[in-house]
Design an enzyme around this catalytic site. Structure first.
Site, mmCIF file in Angstrom:
data_model
loop_
_atom_site.group_PDB
_atom_site.id
_atom_site.type_symbol
_atom_site.label_atom_id
_atom_site.label_comp_id
_atom_site.label_asym_id
_atom_site.label_seq_id
_atom_site.Cartn_x
_atom_site.Cartn_y
_atom_site.Cartn_z
ATOM 1 N N ASP A 3 0.866 -1.178 0.000
ATOM 2 C CA ASP A 3 0.000 0.000 0.000
ATOM 3 C C ASP A 3 0.900 1.225 0.000
ATOM 4 O O ASP A 3 2.089 1.147 0.316
ATOM 5 C CB ASP A 3 -0.895 -0.015 1.254
ATOM 6 C CG ASP A 3 -1.814 1.205 1.331
ATOM 7 O OD1 ASP A 3 -2.190 1.740 0.273
ATOM 8 O OD2 ASP A 3 -2.148 1.628 2.451
ATOM 9 N N SER A 4 0.300 2.369 -0.318
ATOM 10 C CA SER A 4 1.043 3.618 -0.248
ATOM 11 C C SER A 4 1.402 3.960 1.199
ATOM 12 O O SER A 4 2.249 4.810 1.430
ATOM 13 C CB SER A 4 0.199 4.741 -0.832
ATOM 14 O OG SER A 4 -1.008 4.852 -0.100
ATOM 15 N N CYS A 66 -4.240 -1.027 -2.158
ATOM 16 C CA CYS A 66 -4.289 0.422 -2.314
ATOM 17 C C CYS A 66 -5.241 0.726 -3.467
ATOM 18 O O CYS A 66 -5.019 0.258 -4.601
ATOM 19 C CB CYS A 66 -2.890 0.950 -2.631
ATOM 20 S SG CYS A 66 -2.834 2.717 -2.984
ATOM 21 N N GLU A 145 -4.477 9.079 8.660
ATOM 22 C CA GLU A 145 -3.018 9.042 8.852
ATOM 23 C C GLU A 145 -2.587 9.767 10.133
ATOM 24 O O GLU A 145 -1.645 9.355 10.786
ATOM 25 C CB GLU A 145 -2.293 9.663 7.648
ATOM 26 C CG GLU A 145 -2.300 8.790 6.397
ATOM 27 C CD GLU A 145 -1.318 7.619 6.468
ATOM 28 O OE1 GLU A 145 -0.297 7.719 7.152
ATOM 29 O OE2 GLU A 145 -1.618 6.588 5.824
ATOM 30 N N CYS A 177 -10.835 3.279 -1.085
ATOM 31 C CA CYS A 177 -9.520 3.644 -0.565
ATOM 32 C C CYS A 177 -9.309 2.804 0.675
ATOM 33 O O CYS A 177 -10.206 2.702 1.532
ATOM 34 C CB CYS A 177 -9.505 5.131 -0.222
ATOM 35 S SG CYS A 177 -8.061 5.618 0.721
ATOM 36 N N HIS A 179 -7.729 3.195 3.276
ATOM 37 C CA HIS A 179 -7.738 3.877 4.578
ATOM 38 C C HIS A 179 -9.148 3.976 5.168
ATOM 39 O O HIS A 179 -9.300 4.092 6.379
ATOM 40 C CB HIS A 179 -7.198 5.295 4.436
ATOM 41 C CG HIS A 179 -5.704 5.386 4.365
ATOM 42 N ND1 HIS A 179 -4.971 4.732 3.410
ATOM 43 C CD2 HIS A 179 -4.812 6.059 5.131
ATOM 44 C CE1 HIS A 179 -3.684 5.007 3.590
ATOM 45 N NE2 HIS A 179 -3.576 5.810 4.633
HETATM 46 N N1 DGL Z 1 -3.788 3.824 0.046
HETATM 47 C C1 DGL Z 1 -4.428 4.873 -0.705
HETATM 48 C C2 DGL Z 1 -5.641 4.306 -1.406
HETATM 49 O O1 DGL Z 1 -6.159 3.260 -1.028
HETATM 50 C C3 DGL Z 1 -4.827 6.040 0.162
HETATM 51 C C4 DGL Z 1 -3.704 6.915 0.610
HETATM 52 C C5 DGL Z 1 -2.998 7.612 -0.523
HETATM 53 O O2 DGL Z 1 -3.527 8.574 -1.094
HETATM 54 O O3 DGL Z 1 -1.911 7.174 -0.800
HETATM 55 O O4 DGL Z 1 -6.122 4.893 -2.332
#
Ligand code: DGL
Length: 227
Positions: A3-4, A66, A145, A177, A179
């Site tokens: 993931d990011s 992600c 976050e 997303c 998150h």
């Molecule tokens: N992990 C990203 C997503 O699921 C969210 C956070 C980001 O913008 O990197 O889209």
């Protein structure tokens, strides 16, 4: 699983719950998060580097936990990587299409995810008569976050972000997303009548069904690129 940042840990948790014996490696690019505000070119470059890190750990398959990478870079990664790659779009779209009673589905994601139109495209492929309302929710990622998921600020941000899908009459909303499942308490408080589909968890169930690994040691290694 990558993931990011740390939101993908929700998908990792679900994968570990289903396959407690599978050996799992997680990579969270905490040094470069967020991805959702970046260009497709940058997202593709970062995603390729993240995947290469996992390949260096000899993984047999990759789950992109992600929404942003899944919508922008899945096809490129599928073509270029030597192992099967799963994103969050198809599994979540199938679950949402099965869950909706009135054919109205909302999609919440980052700016990059919503601009890609990939969820909407996938939902229409499943059922062309579905009505899809997509909302970019840039406020919600930093709320998670920075650890405000249980705070009043989360409730206000969620309420504001949900308004377009409530106005459209959606009975099912894809949390596109990874998150956003961390905001589930606030999402349910703001819209108790809506069914929320956790895209990361749906994808974890999909990859677990394809790789039902029962012979590992159950080790989970979590790596990040910065604090
Ligand atoms: N992990 C990203 C997503 O699921 C969210 C956070 C980001 O913008 O990197 O889209």
């Amino acid at each position: 699983v990558f993931d990011s940042g740390l939101g993908g840990l929700c998908a990792l948790k679900e994968l570990h719950r289903i396959l407690p014996d599978a050996d799992l490696v997680y990579f969270g690019d905490t040094g470069r998060t967020p991805y959702g505000t970046r260009s497709p070119e940058t997202i593709m470059k970062y995603a390729a580097q993240d995947a290469r890190f996992l390949l260096s750990r000899n993984v047999r398959a990759i789950l992109i936990a992600c929404g942003t990478v899944s919508t922008v870079a899945l096809n490129a990664l599928k073509i270029s990587l030597p192992v099967p790659v799963f994103g969050v779009v198809s599994a979540a779209s199938r679950e949402a299409a099965m869950s909706t009673k009135n054919g109205k589905i909302g999609v919440m994601g980052t700016g990059a995810t919503i601009s890609s139109g990939v969820f909407e495209h996938e939902l229409k492929l499943i059922n062309g008569s579905l009505e899809v309302t997509s909302v970019a929710c840039p406020l919600l990622v930093p709320v998670v976050e920075y650890g405000f998921a249980d705070d009043e600020i989360a409730y206000l941000s969620v309420k504001r972000s949900l308004q377009p899908v409530i106005d459209a009459g959606a009975d099912t909303v894809i949390l596109g997303c990874t998150h956003f499942p961390l905001l589930i308490k606030m999402l349910k408080k703001a819209a108790p009548h809506i069914t929320f589909v956790d895209s990361g968890a749906a994808a974890a169930r999909e990859i677990a069904a394809a790789f039902p690994d029962k012979n590992g040691s159950g080790a989970v290694h979590c790596c990040v690129s910065d604090t």
